[in-house]
Design a protein around this motif. Sequence first.
Motif: not given
Length: 524
Positions: A497-504, A519-524
């Motif tokens: 994923x791009x920086x823009x996608x991660x920010x969204x 669900x902390x510590x996961x996904x992002x």
Amino acid sequence: MFRLAVRSKSSNNYLKSSLIRYSSSSSASKLTADKYNVKRGNYSTINDDDLKEFNSILSSNQIITDSNDLIGFNQDWMKKYIGQSKLVLKPKTTDQISKILSYCNKRKLAIVPQGGNTGLVGGSVPVFDEIIISLSNLNKIRSFDEMSGILKLDSGVILENADNFLSEKGNIFPLDLGAKGSCFVGGNVATNAGGLRLLKYGSLHGSVLGLEVVLPDGTILDSMHSLRKDNTGYDLKQLFIGSEGSLGIITGVSILCPARPKSVNIAFLGLNSYESVKKCFQTARSDLSEILSAFEFMDHDSQLLAAKNLNSIHPLCQEDKIGIDSVPNYPFYVLIETSGSTKEHDDEKLEKFLEKVMENETVIDGTVSQDEAQLKTLWTWRESIAEASQQFGGVYKYDVSLPLDSMYSLVEAVQKRLNDLNLSSTTDNSKPVYEAVGYGHIGDGNLHLNVAVREYSKDVEKALEPFVYEFVAKHHGSISAEHGLGFQKKNYISYSKSEVEIKMIKDLKDHYDPNHILNPYKYI
């Protein structure tokens, strides 16, 4: 010569139970937080007042605090990720979940939603002492419209149970997984599971019509309508398909279920090269067209692993042998499934296809199922690989998508890297890695790379990560094709994923779950 039947010494010799061995010194026995040096977030700790509150919402048999009973909830089925939760809540209604989340959000108590706990990336188990909310009690079929084929059900319904229910109605659930006997429909949606027949039925993004979701503050989002077309505003359900419980807890699913095929055939084929696998797929897609429902490939080593875990003769064995000795020396194998409404029509198309690929030597050997028992036997040699790959102690699993031209080259690159680092050996028991095997869904470019190990090791992890993800990014693939990010891949999302996608993604998380309790510590 093309054989038309599967030979087997026994009609009931499917999977035998496998004993997974872990040494006491193995890193698999360590807590996830210690093993990966994770720092606990700024969350509250459960106290007596919290337990009183939960007892006012749930009955005593819906609350688990006994340490022995908590073990199964605190670890994934591979025993790679181990959490420290001291409390499991098992609500029976959406309203109970709403009250629990509302309270936990105010108290800033972290939560992990858990379905069948069959995930492969550590997404459904805690890292620290998060409260586990098990969906196992939300297990009812709500309704089924036989005219439209729309099924509404609780998220805790086991996938196989949902499909068995539909079978009686003449319909089929548009998802099939090896873990169908234990995974939950809600978990399938939360991880956007792809499965064995995505080639025919597409992804859950297309078949799910609506969801019921409890948001982190307890708000209930109900979009369980039955409309196939609704172009009014944002399609909000898509936010939660594949969100892995990071934005809300799915409690209900409305899904379109097509008519069940009246005719199903399986062909199990042996091929001499990966180029032949690609050519075979191209021909199958053209000649089998609308009846092609699955196209699975397996390398030779994956079949050797399966043979060690099965008490039956290999489908392409021409001699009276069992286990490893029965596996012929073909570099690759393909399982093709066709499904349609007319047996004579389907049989004719499959026969013509097989004649073509045998005559031009795309396929060297093969067999076709003659009845339901043989059909299941052939599928077993594909579905048993996941279990067989961990029989030596453990397994590192990578679920990636790649362009077909570079799909299998990842397996070769990983095996070479392990060899170069002197980590891999099939004969020396002192080496941590047994071997790397590859198999998966050619139809959607989904490769399952399994690295079988004798014990989980930091040296092996450093050899594999980020090497695997760098390879995938270089070849313009995705680091997760269908299993999600979970804990394992959360630090590697930038490879896909791009920086823009991660920010969204982060902005959505901050907006709907500002306290980050889900669900902390996961996904992002």
